[in-house]
Write a protein that holds these residues in place. Sequence first.
Motif, PDB file in Angstrom:
ATOM      1  N   ALA A  88      -2.232 -16.658   0.294  1.00  0.00           N
ATOM      2  CA  ALA A  88      -3.541 -16.058   0.070  1.00  0.00           C
ATOM      3  C   ALA A  88      -3.517 -15.277  -1.229  1.00  0.00           C
ATOM      4  O   ALA A  88      -2.453 -14.941  -1.743  1.00  0.00           O
ATOM      5  CB  ALA A  88      -3.884 -15.132   1.232  1.00  0.00           C
ATOM      6  N   ASP A  89      -4.699 -14.966  -1.734  1.00  0.00           N
ATOM      7  CA  ASP A  89      -4.713 -14.172  -2.959  1.00  0.00           C
ATOM      8  C   ASP A  89      -4.576 -12.689  -2.602  1.00  0.00           C
ATOM      9  O   ASP A  89      -4.816 -12.268  -1.463  1.00  0.00           O
ATOM     10  CB  ASP A  89      -5.950 -14.454  -3.809  1.00  0.00           C
ATOM     11  N   ALA A  90      -4.165 -11.917  -3.596  1.00  0.00           N
ATOM     12  CA  ALA A  90      -3.875 -10.496  -3.376  1.00  0.00           C
ATOM     13  C   ALA A  90      -5.095  -9.707  -2.901  1.00  0.00           C
ATOM     14  O   ALA A  90      -4.970  -8.895  -1.975  1.00  0.00           O
ATOM     15  CB  ALA A  90      -3.267  -9.883  -4.633  1.00  0.00           C
ATOM     16  N   PRO A  91      -6.292  -9.898  -3.500  1.00  0.00           N
ATOM     17  CA  PRO A  91      -7.439  -9.104  -3.029  1.00  0.00           C
ATOM     18  C   PRO A  91      -7.785  -9.361  -1.563  1.00  0.00           C
ATOM     19  O   PRO A  91      -8.087  -8.428  -0.813  1.00  0.00           O
ATOM     20  CB  PRO A  91      -8.587  -9.541  -3.951  1.00  0.00           C
ATOM     21  N   TYR A  92      -7.714 -10.613  -1.128  1.00  0.00           N
ATOM     22  CA  TYR A  92      -8.017 -10.938   0.266  1.00  0.00           C
ATOM     23  C   TYR A  92      -6.969 -10.327   1.196  1.00  0.00           C
ATOM     24  O   TYR A  92      -7.302  -9.776   2.242  1.00  0.00           O
ATOM     25  CB  TYR A  92      -8.090 -12.460   0.442  1.00  0.00           C
ATOM     26  N   THR A  93      -5.717 -10.396   0.800  1.00  0.00           N
ATOM     27  CA  THR A  93      -4.645  -9.813   1.597  1.00  0.00           C
ATOM     28  C   THR A  93      -4.795  -8.304   1.657  1.00  0.00           C
ATOM     29  O   THR A  93      -4.583  -7.689   2.713  1.00  0.00           O
ATOM     30  CB  THR A  93      -3.273 -10.206   1.014  1.00  0.00           C
ATOM     31  N   THR A  94      -5.187  -7.681   0.564  1.00  0.00           N
ATOM     32  CA  THR A  94      -5.409  -6.233   0.534  1.00  0.00           C
ATOM     33  C   THR A  94      -6.490  -5.835   1.536  1.00  0.00           C
ATOM     34  O   THR A  94      -6.329  -4.849   2.273  1.00  0.00           O
ATOM     35  CB  THR A  94      -5.789  -5.763  -0.880  1.00  0.00           C
ATOM     36  N   LEU A  95      -7.578  -6.596   1.594  1.00  0.00           N
ATOM     37  CA  LEU A  95      -8.644  -6.302   2.558  1.00  0.00           C
ATOM     38  C   LEU A  95      -8.126  -6.403   3.994  1.00  0.00           C
ATOM     39  O   LEU A  95      -8.450  -5.569   4.843  1.00  0.00           O
ATOM     40  CB  LEU A  95      -9.825  -7.259   2.357  1.00  0.00           C
ATOM     41  N   ALA A  96      -7.328  -7.421   4.261  1.00  0.00           N
ATOM     42  CA  ALA A  96      -6.757  -7.587   5.609  1.00  0.00           C
ATOM     43  C   ALA A  96      -5.848  -6.416   5.950  1.00  0.00           C
ATOM     44  O   ALA A  96      -5.910  -5.868   7.059  1.00  0.00           O
ATOM     45  CB  ALA A  96      -5.997  -8.907   5.695  1.00  0.00           C
ATOM     46  N   VAL A  97      -5.017  -6.022   5.005  1.00  0.00           N
ATOM     47  CA  VAL A  97      -4.094  -4.905   5.241  1.00  0.00           C
ATOM     48  C   VAL A  97      -4.880  -3.608   5.443  1.00  0.00           C
ATOM     49  O   VAL A  97      -4.539  -2.810   6.323  1.00  0.00           O
ATOM     50  CB  VAL A  97      -3.064  -4.787   4.100  1.00  0.00           C
ATOM     51  N   GLU A  98      -5.933  -3.394   4.669  1.00  0.00           N
ATOM     52  CA  GLU A  98      -6.747  -2.182   4.847  1.00  0.00           C
ATOM     53  C   GLU A  98      -7.325  -2.129   6.260  1.00  0.00           C
ATOM     54  O   GLU A  98      -7.373  -1.070   6.883  1.00  0.00           O
ATOM     55  CB  GLU A  98      -7.849  -2.123   3.792  1.00  0.00           C
ATOM     56  N   HIS A  99      -7.759  -3.257   6.783  1.00  0.00           N
ATOM     57  CA  HIS A  99      -8.262  -3.323   8.159  1.00  0.00           C
ATOM     58  C   HIS A  99      -7.158  -2.942   9.149  1.00  0.00           C
ATOM     59  O   HIS A  99      -7.384  -2.159  10.077  1.00  0.00           O
ATOM     60  CB  HIS A  99      -8.786  -4.731   8.463  1.00  0.00           C
ATOM     61  N   LEU A 100      -5.958  -3.494   8.938  1.00  0.00           N
ATOM     62  CA  LEU A 100      -4.830  -3.197   9.825  1.00  0.00           C
ATOM     63  C   LEU A 100      -4.429  -1.724   9.749  1.00  0.00           C
ATOM     64  O   LEU A 100      -4.072  -1.120  10.769  1.00  0.00           O
ATOM     65  CB  LEU A 100      -3.644  -4.101   9.489  1.00  0.00           C
ATOM     66  N   VAL A 101      -4.515  -1.133   8.563  1.00  0.00           N
ATOM     67  CA  VAL A 101      -4.216   0.301   8.397  1.00  0.00           C
ATOM     68  C   VAL A 101      -5.240   1.135   9.182  1.00  0.00           C
ATOM     69  O   VAL A 101      -4.872   2.056   9.922  1.00  0.00           O
ATOM     70  CB  VAL A 101      -4.203   0.703   6.902  1.00  0.00           C
ATOM     71  N   ARG A 102      -6.535   0.798   9.028  1.00  0.00           N
ATOM     72  CA  ARG A 102      -7.585   1.547   9.737  1.00  0.00           C
ATOM     73  C   ARG A 102      -7.391   1.485  11.255  1.00  0.00           C
ATOM     74  O   ARG A 102      -7.710   2.443  11.950  1.00  0.00           O
ATOM     75  CB  ARG A 102      -8.975   1.010   9.372  1.00  0.00           C
ATOM     76  N   ARG A 103      -6.864   0.393  11.743  1.00  0.00           N
ATOM     77  CA  ARG A 103      -6.632   0.253  13.187  1.00  0.00           C
ATOM     78  C   ARG A 103      -5.296   0.845  13.629  1.00  0.00           C
ATOM     79  O   ARG A 103      -4.966   0.823  14.804  1.00  0.00           O
ATOM     80  CB  ARG A 103      -6.681  -1.227  13.576  1.00  0.00           C
ATOM     81  N   GLY A 104      -4.517   1.357  12.683  1.00  0.00           N
ATOM     82  CA  GLY A 104      -3.245   1.985  13.023  1.00  0.00           C
ATOM     83  C   GLY A 104      -2.143   0.989  13.354  1.00  0.00           C
ATOM     84  O   GLY A 104      -1.160   1.347  13.999  1.00  0.00           O
ATOM     85  N   LEU A 105      -2.272  -0.238  12.864  1.00  0.00           N
ATOM     86  CA  LEU A 105      -1.293  -1.280  13.177  1.00  0.00           C
ATOM     87  C   LEU A 105      -0.217  -1.417  12.111  1.00  0.00           C
ATOM     88  O   LEU A 105       0.871  -1.926  12.402  1.00  0.00           O
ATOM     89  CB  LEU A 105      -2.012  -2.613  13.395  1.00  0.00           C
ATOM     90  N   VAL A 106      -0.523  -0.994  10.896  1.00  0.00           N
ATOM     91  CA  VAL A 106       0.454  -0.985   9.808  1.00  0.00           C
ATOM     92  C   VAL A 106       0.241   0.271   8.984  1.00  0.00           C
ATOM     93  O   VAL A 106      -0.809   0.911   9.051  1.00  0.00           O
ATOM     94  CB  VAL A 106       0.347  -2.228   8.865  1.00  0.00           C
ATOM     95  N   THR A 107       1.255   0.618   8.216  1.00  0.00           N
ATOM     96  CA  THR A 107       1.125   1.681   7.222  1.00  0.00           C
ATOM     97  C   THR A 107       1.274   1.036   5.850  1.00  0.00           C
ATOM     98  O   THR A 107       1.873  -0.038   5.713  1.00  0.00           O
ATOM     99  CB  THR A 107       2.200   2.769   7.394  1.00  0.00           C
ATOM    100  N   ARG A 108       0.722   1.695   4.869  1.00  0.00           N
ATOM    101  CA  ARG A 108       0.814   1.222   3.484  1.00  0.00           C
ATOM    102  C   ARG A 108       1.221   2.428   2.647  1.00  0.00           C
ATOM    103  O   ARG A 108       0.431   3.331   2.428  1.00  0.00           O
ATOM    104  CB  ARG A 108      -0.544   0.670   3.052  1.00  0.00           C
TER     105      ARG A 108
END
Length: 169
Positions: A88-108
């Motif tokens: 995937a491209d970096a911007p799309y992956t960043t959006l996915a990671v931001e969603h996961l961060v908001r849900r408390g599933l990953v840290t960045r």
Amino acid sequence: MSGGSGASGGSGTTGGAGETGGAGETGAGEEAAVRVWRDMRALVLEAADIRGRVTRALGMSFFRAKALRHVAEEGPLTLGALAAALFADAPYTTLAVEHLVRRGLVTREPNPADRRSKLVEVTEAGARAAAEMARITDTPPPALRELAPGDLTALERILAGALRDRSAD
């Protein structure tokens, strides 16, 4: 991949058929490959409804769930490494990671080895969600579990060969 007594009833393709065989042989092999691919897709995506089951269980897109599972299994990872692993491209992956961060599933967090990049790491809640995804995606559909042991062994060998060929690219 060599053919055998598959469900399609054809002789399948033989190694190098596209290079040495006639046009009819290559065409028949291509047609068989298309039929097998359609059946594999139907089994995984439609009959087993893997994507739908994952999205309903985790309440997120399949791509986000796939990103979460990858971080849980391979992390911590930089955003760039995660994007590359997911094709995937970096911007799309960043959006996915931001969603996961908001849900408390990953840290960045900043990468200690390179402060210009961020490391994505799974949280305890994220590890539980990734385990649920693994449980769903790793459970074979009934149609596959009901195959005869010899058929499963043949299918395993064929798929291993096809995946080995892919990794050589």
